[in-house]
Design an enzyme around this catalytic site. Sequence first.
Site, PDB file in Angstrom:
ATOM      1  N   ASP A  55       0.875  -1.158   0.000  1.00  0.00           N
ATOM      2  CA  ASP A  55       0.000   0.000   0.000  1.00  0.00           C
ATOM      3  C   ASP A  55       0.924   1.222   0.000  1.00  0.00           C
ATOM      4  O   ASP A  55       2.095   1.126   0.360  1.00  0.00           O
ATOM      5  CB  ASP A  55      -0.888  -0.031   1.249  1.00  0.00           C
ATOM      6  CG  ASP A  55      -1.834   1.145   1.329  1.00  0.00           C
ATOM      7  OD1 ASP A  55      -2.483   1.468   0.309  1.00  0.00           O
ATOM      8  OD2 ASP A  55      -1.919   1.759   2.411  1.00  0.00           O
ATOM      9  N   ASP A  64       0.040   5.098   0.970  1.00  0.00           N
ATOM     10  CA  ASP A  64      -0.121   6.035   2.081  1.00  0.00           C
ATOM     11  C   ASP A  64      -0.197   5.286   3.404  1.00  0.00           C
ATOM     12  O   ASP A  64      -1.046   4.431   3.603  1.00  0.00           O
ATOM     13  CB  ASP A  64      -1.371   6.895   1.881  1.00  0.00           C
ATOM     14  CG  ASP A  64      -1.338   7.697   0.582  1.00  0.00           C
ATOM     15  OD1 ASP A  64      -0.235   7.969   0.086  1.00  0.00           O
ATOM     16  OD2 ASP A  64      -2.420   8.050   0.068  1.00  0.00           O
ATOM     17  N   ASP A  71       0.738   9.315   5.995  1.00  0.00           N
ATOM     18  CA  ASP A  71      -0.659   9.394   5.576  1.00  0.00           C
ATOM     19  C   ASP A  71      -1.266  10.691   6.085  1.00  0.00           C
ATOM     20  O   ASP A  71      -0.703  11.351   6.966  1.00  0.00           O
ATOM     21  CB  ASP A  71      -1.434   8.195   6.131  1.00  0.00           C
ATOM     22  CG  ASP A  71      -2.723   7.927   5.385  1.00  0.00           C
ATOM     23  OD1 ASP A  71      -3.067   8.683   4.454  1.00  0.00           O
ATOM     24  OD2 ASP A  71      -3.405   6.953   5.741  1.00  0.00           O
ATOM     25  N   SER A  72      -2.411  11.056   5.528  1.00  0.00           N
ATOM     26  CA  SER A  72      -3.132  12.245   5.968  1.00  0.00           C
ATOM     27  C   SER A  72      -4.622  12.017   5.782  1.00  0.00           C
ATOM     28  O   SER A  72      -5.045  11.544   4.721  1.00  0.00           O
ATOM     29  CB  SER A  72      -2.699  13.462   5.149  1.00  0.00           C
ATOM     30  OG  SER A  72      -3.570  14.557   5.381  1.00  0.00           O
ATOM     31  N   CYS A 103      -6.724   2.725  -7.599  1.00  0.00           N
ATOM     32  CA  CYS A 103      -8.157   2.837  -7.823  1.00  0.00           C
ATOM     33  C   CYS A 103      -8.516   4.313  -7.707  1.00  0.00           C
ATOM     34  O   CYS A 103      -8.293   4.911  -6.656  1.00  0.00           O
ATOM     35  CB  CYS A 103      -8.938   2.021  -6.790  1.00  0.00           C
ATOM     36  SG  CYS A 103     -10.708   2.376  -6.830  1.00  0.00           S
ATOM     37  N   CYS A 155     -17.021   0.248  -7.029  1.00  0.00           N
ATOM     38  CA  CYS A 155     -16.225  -0.430  -8.052  1.00  0.00           C
ATOM     39  C   CYS A 155     -15.666  -1.736  -7.496  1.00  0.00           C
ATOM     40  O   CYS A 155     -15.772  -2.013  -6.305  1.00  0.00           O
ATOM     41  CB  CYS A 155     -15.089   0.487  -8.499  1.00  0.00           C
ATOM     42  SG  CYS A 155     -13.897   0.798  -7.180  1.00  0.00           S
ATOM     43  N   CYS A 169     -12.375  -2.420  -7.901  1.00  0.00           N
ATOM     44  CA  CYS A 169     -10.929  -2.264  -7.703  1.00  0.00           C
ATOM     45  C   CYS A 169     -10.563  -1.568  -6.397  1.00  0.00           C
ATOM     46  O   CYS A 169      -9.403  -1.593  -6.001  1.00  0.00           O
ATOM     47  CB  CYS A 169     -10.296  -1.542  -8.884  1.00  0.00           C
ATOM     48  SG  CYS A 169     -10.946   0.099  -9.251  1.00  0.00           S
ATOM     49  N   ARG A 179      -8.714  -2.790   5.276  1.00  0.00           N
ATOM     50  CA  ARG A 179      -9.091  -3.013   3.871  1.00  0.00           C
ATOM     51  C   ARG A 179      -7.931  -3.573   3.050  1.00  0.00           C
ATOM     52  O   ARG A 179      -8.137  -4.357   2.136  1.00  0.00           O
ATOM     53  CB  ARG A 179      -9.677  -1.755   3.256  1.00  0.00           C
ATOM     54  CG  ARG A 179      -8.714  -0.632   3.082  1.00  0.00           C
ATOM     55  CD  ARG A 179      -9.382   0.574   2.432  1.00  0.00           C
ATOM     56  NE  ARG A 179      -8.526   1.715   2.561  1.00  0.00           N
ATOM     57  CZ  ARG A 179      -8.886   2.869   3.074  1.00  0.00           C
ATOM     58  NH1 ARG A 179     -10.103   3.057   3.484  1.00  0.00           N
ATOM     59  NH2 ARG A 179      -8.028   3.855   3.145  1.00  0.00           N
TER      60      ARG A 179
END
Length: 184
Positions: free
Chosen positions: A7, A9, A15-16, A89, A97, A99, A129
């Site tokens: 992944d 972020d 991350d934010s 995505c 979706c 994706c 996720r």
Amino acid sequence: MRLVILDRDGVINEDSDEFIKSPDEWIPIPGSLEAIAQLSNAGWRVVVASNQSGLSRKLFDIDTLNAIHDKMYSMVNEYGGVIDAVFFCPHAPKDHCDCRKPKPGMLEQISQRLRIELNGVPVIGDSLRDLQAAQAVNAQPVLVRTGKGTETLYKGEGLEGVPVYCDLKQAANALLADKLLENI
């Protein structure tokens, strides 16, 4: 072929909750660029799989996303590493979706494009996720505590059999030592 899927972020960069909307906002997590370089120099193909709903939300455009990824590629290259591909995505959750993680569509695209089965392939993320998408394709989910990882760990949902590491550097070291599953 040895493949690892990351992944973006919260795993590679800070991350934010306000999204990463510009190259200036893309700040690598200490040790992450070195970890990618170590993996790629040891023969691992490194692929990034990232939800980027900021596109759908009109927070940034595709040219800006490409500039962010160019910065990421360049900084990894400075450490002697390579990111082989970035999959993303562009959809918002409301788009339903296939994706957007936790659905497995993006990982299935990686499998198809690289012509590789994902059984046991490590997928390193900081959110539930990410782990659910990995589990859906029989890949090996790996959680890092950076980004939203500590929060994910605290909730404790869906973490049975998932190795947990402080950061990408520690996870990469475990991969390189063939000891990924020892930190469960």
